[in-house]
Design a protein around this motif. Structure first.
Motif, PDB file in Angstrom:
ATOM      1  N   MET A   1       0.835  -1.183   0.000  1.00 18.22           N
ATOM      2  CA  MET A   1       0.000   0.000   0.000  1.00 18.22           C
ATOM      3  C   MET A   1       0.885   1.254   0.000  1.00 18.22           C
ATOM      4  N   ILE A   2       0.254   2.381  -0.143  1.00 17.33           N
ATOM      5  CA  ILE A   2       0.984   3.643  -0.257  1.00 17.33           C
ATOM      6  C   ILE A   2       1.444   4.101   1.123  1.00 17.33           C
ATOM      7  N   GLN A   3       2.695   4.521   1.203  1.00 19.24           N
ATOM      8  CA  GLN A   3       3.273   4.995   2.453  1.00 19.24           C
ATOM      9  C   GLN A   3       2.773   6.406   2.780  1.00 19.24           C
ATOM     10  N   LYS A   4       2.899   6.747   4.057  1.00 20.89           N
ATOM     11  CA  LYS A   4       2.460   8.071   4.515  1.00 20.89           C
ATOM     12  C   LYS A   4       3.269   9.181   3.825  1.00 20.89           C
ATOM     13  N   LYS A   5       4.543   8.957   3.625  1.00 19.72           N
ATOM     14  CA  LYS A   5       5.395   9.961   2.986  1.00 19.72           C
ATOM     15  C   LYS A   5       4.935  10.219   1.543  1.00 19.72           C
ATOM     16  N   THR A   6       4.497   9.176   0.861  1.00 22.80           N
ATOM     17  CA  THR A   6       4.006   9.324  -0.507  1.00 22.80           C
ATOM     18  C   THR A   6       2.730  10.157  -0.534  1.00 22.80           C
ATOM     19  N   VAL A   7       1.839   9.909   0.420  1.00 20.88           N
ATOM     20  CA  VAL A   7       0.599  10.688   0.507  1.00 20.88           C
ATOM     21  C   VAL A   7       0.926  12.151   0.765  1.00 20.88           C
ATOM     22  N   LYS A   8       1.874  12.422   1.652  1.00 24.28           N
ATOM     23  CA  LYS A   8       2.270  13.804   1.933  1.00 24.28           C
ATOM     24  C   LYS A   8       2.920  14.458   0.718  1.00 24.28           C
ATOM     25  N   ALA A   9       3.689  13.678  -0.056  1.00 25.27           N
ATOM     26  CA  ALA A   9       4.295  14.214  -1.276  1.00 25.27           C
ATOM     27  C   ALA A   9       3.215  14.605  -2.277  1.00 25.27           C
ATOM     28  N   LEU A  10       2.178  13.777  -2.395  1.00 21.33           N
ATOM     29  CA  LEU A  10       1.042  14.129  -3.259  1.00 21.33           C
ATOM     30  C   LEU A  10       0.351  15.383  -2.759  1.00 21.33           C
ATOM     31  N   ASP A  11       0.143  15.465  -1.440  1.00 25.40           N
ATOM     32  CA  ASP A  11      -0.476  16.657  -0.854  1.00 25.40           C
ATOM     33  C   ASP A  11       0.337  17.909  -1.173  1.00 25.40           C
TER      34      ASP A  11
ATOM     35  N   HIS B   1       6.576  -3.284  -6.906  1.00 24.64           N
ATOM     36  CA  HIS B   1       6.984  -4.636  -6.523  1.00 24.64           C
ATOM     37  C   HIS B   1       6.836  -5.626  -7.663  1.00 24.64           C
ATOM     38  N   SER B   2       7.766  -6.535  -7.694  1.00 28.02           N
ATOM     39  CA  SER B   2       7.637  -7.713  -8.533  1.00 28.02           C
ATOM     40  C   SER B   2       7.367  -8.859  -7.567  1.00 28.02           C
ATOM     41  N   PHE B   3       6.286  -9.524  -7.746  1.00 28.19           N
ATOM     42  CA  PHE B   3       5.875 -10.552  -6.793  1.00 28.19           C
ATOM     43  C   PHE B   3       6.447 -11.918  -7.137  1.00 28.19           C
ATOM     44  N   GLU B   4       7.441 -11.956  -8.036  1.00 31.20           N
ATOM     45  CA  GLU B   4       8.065 -13.228  -8.424  1.00 31.20           C
ATOM     46  C   GLU B   4       8.815 -13.863  -7.254  1.00 31.20           C
ATOM     47  N   LYS B   5       9.542 -13.047  -6.488  1.00 29.64           N
ATOM     48  CA  LYS B   5      10.314 -13.591  -5.364  1.00 29.64           C
ATOM     49  C   LYS B   5       9.406 -14.021  -4.225  1.00 29.64           C
ATOM     50  N   LEU B   6       8.365 -13.241  -3.980  1.00 26.65           N
ATOM     51  CA  LEU B   6       7.454 -13.528  -2.880  1.00 26.65           C
ATOM     52  C   LEU B   6       6.567 -14.739  -3.184  1.00 26.65           C
TER      53      LEU B   6
ATOM     54  N   ALA C   1      -1.640 -13.107  -7.999  1.00 25.66           N
ATOM     55  CA  ALA C   1      -2.564 -12.486  -8.954  1.00 25.66           C
ATOM     56  C   ALA C   1      -3.328 -11.335  -8.298  1.00 25.66           C
ATOM     57  N   LEU C   2      -3.746 -11.533  -7.038  1.00 22.72           N
ATOM     58  CA  LEU C   2      -4.481 -10.495  -6.325  1.00 22.72           C
ATOM     59  C   LEU C   2      -3.633  -9.242  -6.124  1.00 22.72           C
ATOM     60  N   GLU C   3      -2.430  -9.416  -5.596  1.00 25.78           N
ATOM     61  CA  GLU C   3      -1.564  -8.269  -5.324  1.00 25.78           C
ATOM     62  C   GLU C   3      -1.114  -7.581  -6.607  1.00 25.78           C
ATOM     63  N   THR C   4      -0.843  -8.337  -7.651  1.00 29.47           N
ATOM     64  CA  THR C   4      -0.471  -7.744  -8.935  1.00 29.47           C
ATOM     65  C   THR C   4      -1.635  -6.942  -9.501  1.00 29.47           C
ATOM     66  N   GLY C   5      -2.851  -7.482  -9.372  1.00 36.65           N
ATOM     67  CA  GLY C   5      -4.043  -6.777  -9.845  1.00 36.65           C
ATOM     68  C   GLY C   5      -4.278  -5.475  -9.100  1.00 36.65           C
ATOM     69  N   ILE C   6      -4.119  -5.507  -7.781  1.00 36.89           N
ATOM     70  CA  ILE C   6      -4.280  -4.290  -6.963  1.00 36.89           C
ATOM     71  C   ILE C   6      -3.264  -3.237  -7.378  1.00 36.89           C
ATOM     72  N   GLN C   7      -2.014  -3.658  -7.540  1.00 32.91           N
ATOM     73  CA  GLN C   7      -0.962  -2.714  -7.912  1.00 32.91           C
ATOM     74  C   GLN C   7      -1.220  -2.136  -9.305  1.00 32.91           C
ATOM     75  N   ASP C   8      -1.629  -2.969 -10.242  1.00 41.33           N
ATOM     76  CA  ASP C   8      -1.894  -2.488 -11.603  1.00 41.33           C
ATOM     77  C   ASP C   8      -3.073  -1.517 -11.638  1.00 41.33           C
ATOM     78  N   ASN C   9      -4.134  -1.827 -10.882  1.00 40.37           N
ATOM     79  CA  ASN C   9      -5.301  -0.940 -10.837  1.00 40.37           C
ATOM     80  C   ASN C   9      -4.961   0.400 -10.201  1.00 40.37           C
ATOM     81  N   MET C  10      -4.182   0.362  -9.118  1.00 44.78           N
ATOM     82  CA  MET C  10      -3.783   1.605  -8.458  1.00 44.78           C
ATOM     83  C   MET C  10      -2.936   2.461  -9.409  1.00 44.78           C
ATOM     84  N   GLN C  11      -2.016   1.830 -10.112  1.00 50.43           N
ATOM     85  CA  GLN C  11      -1.170   2.562 -11.048  1.00 50.43           C
ATOM     86  C   GLN C  11      -2.011   3.162 -12.174  1.00 50.43           C
ATOM     87  N   ALA C  12      -2.950   2.416 -12.713  1.00 46.66           N
ATOM     88  CA  ALA C  12      -3.802   2.924 -13.797  1.00 46.66           C
ATOM     89  C   ALA C  12      -4.659   4.096 -13.320  1.00 46.66           C
ATOM     90  N   LEU C  13      -5.190   3.997 -12.111  1.00 44.22           N
ATOM     91  CA  LEU C  13      -6.001   5.079 -11.557  1.00 44.22           C
ATOM     92  C   LEU C  13      -5.170   6.351 -11.369  1.00 44.22           C
TER      93      LEU C  13
END
Length: 164
Positions: free
Chosen positions: A1-11, A86-91, A101-113
Motif C-alpha cells: 500500500m501507499i506509504q504516509k510519505k508518498t501521501v504527503k508528497a502528493l499533498d 513490486h515484482s511478486f516473483e520472489k514472494l 494475482a491479487l496483489e499484482t491486480g491491486i498494484q496495476d489498478n492503483m497505477q492505472a487510476l
C-alpha cells in the motif's frame, strides 16, 4: 500500500499546483497549510525537486513551483518516485498462486487510476484574499461613484417648446 510519505508528497504537489498560480510557494506556507513540520516538508520538497517535478526559486519572492504543465503531470509521476513497484516473483514463485494475482491486480489498478488523474485535475486554484479584494475594487482602489441623479429637464427640443 501507499506509504504516509508518498501521501504527503502528493499533498505537497497538489498544494503547490493550487497555490503557485499567483507566485511561488514558500516552505513555510506549505508546512503551515498542510500542518507539517518545516524539516519534513523540506525533505519531501528535496525529493520532488530531484525527481524534476518542482523547481525552486531563491531569494525574495522565491519558493517552489511545479515544473512544466500540471495537466501533463499525473499523480503516478509523483507516486513512482516514493513507492517501490513490486515484482511478486520472489514472494510468490508459483505462477498460479492466488495472492500473486491479487496483489499484482491491486498494484496495476492503483497505477492505472493514478496515471489517469493529473495534478490539475485534483488541484483547486487558490486566489489569495489580497488578490480577490484588488480584483473586486480595481487596481487603484478609488472611492465608489455617487448614485446617478435623473435631471428634471425636457427630453427634446419639442418638449422644451411645449413648456414655454
Amino acid at each position: 500500500m501507499i506509504q504516509k510519505k508518498t501521501v504527503k508528497a502528493l499533498d505537497i504537489a497538489v498544494f503547490i499546483t493550487s497555490r503557485s498560480v499567483v507566485k511561488p510557494v514558500t516552505t513555510e506556507e506549505i508546512a503551515n497549510g498542510l500542518s507539517l513540520s518545516s524539516s519534513y516538508t523540506e525533505s519531501i520538497l528535496k525529493e520532488l525537486r530531484e525527481a524534476g517535478l518542482i523547481r525552486a526559486h531563491r531569494g525574495p519572492g522565491g519558493g517552489y513551483q511545479i515544473r512544466g504543465n500540471p495537466e501533463d503531470i499525473s499523480l503516478w509521476d509523483v507516486v513512482k518516485h516514493f513507492e517501490e513497484v513490486h515484482s511478486f516473483e520472489k514472494l510468490y514463485p508459483d505462477a498460479n498462486h492466488p495472492m500473486k494475482a491479487l496483489e499484482t491486480g491491486i498494484q496495476d489498478n492503483m497505477q492505472a487510476l493514478l496515471q489517469a488523474q493529473t495534478l490539475s485535475d485534483v488541484a483547486v486554484p487558490f486566489m489569495p484574499r489580497d488578490a480577490r479584494v484588488t480584483s473586486m475594487m480595481g487596481q487603484f482602489r478609488l472611492k465608489p461613484l455617487p448614485p446617478p441623479v435623473m435631471p428634471r429637464a425636457p427630453n427634446s427640443v419639442f418638449q422644451l417648446s411645449m413648456m414655454m
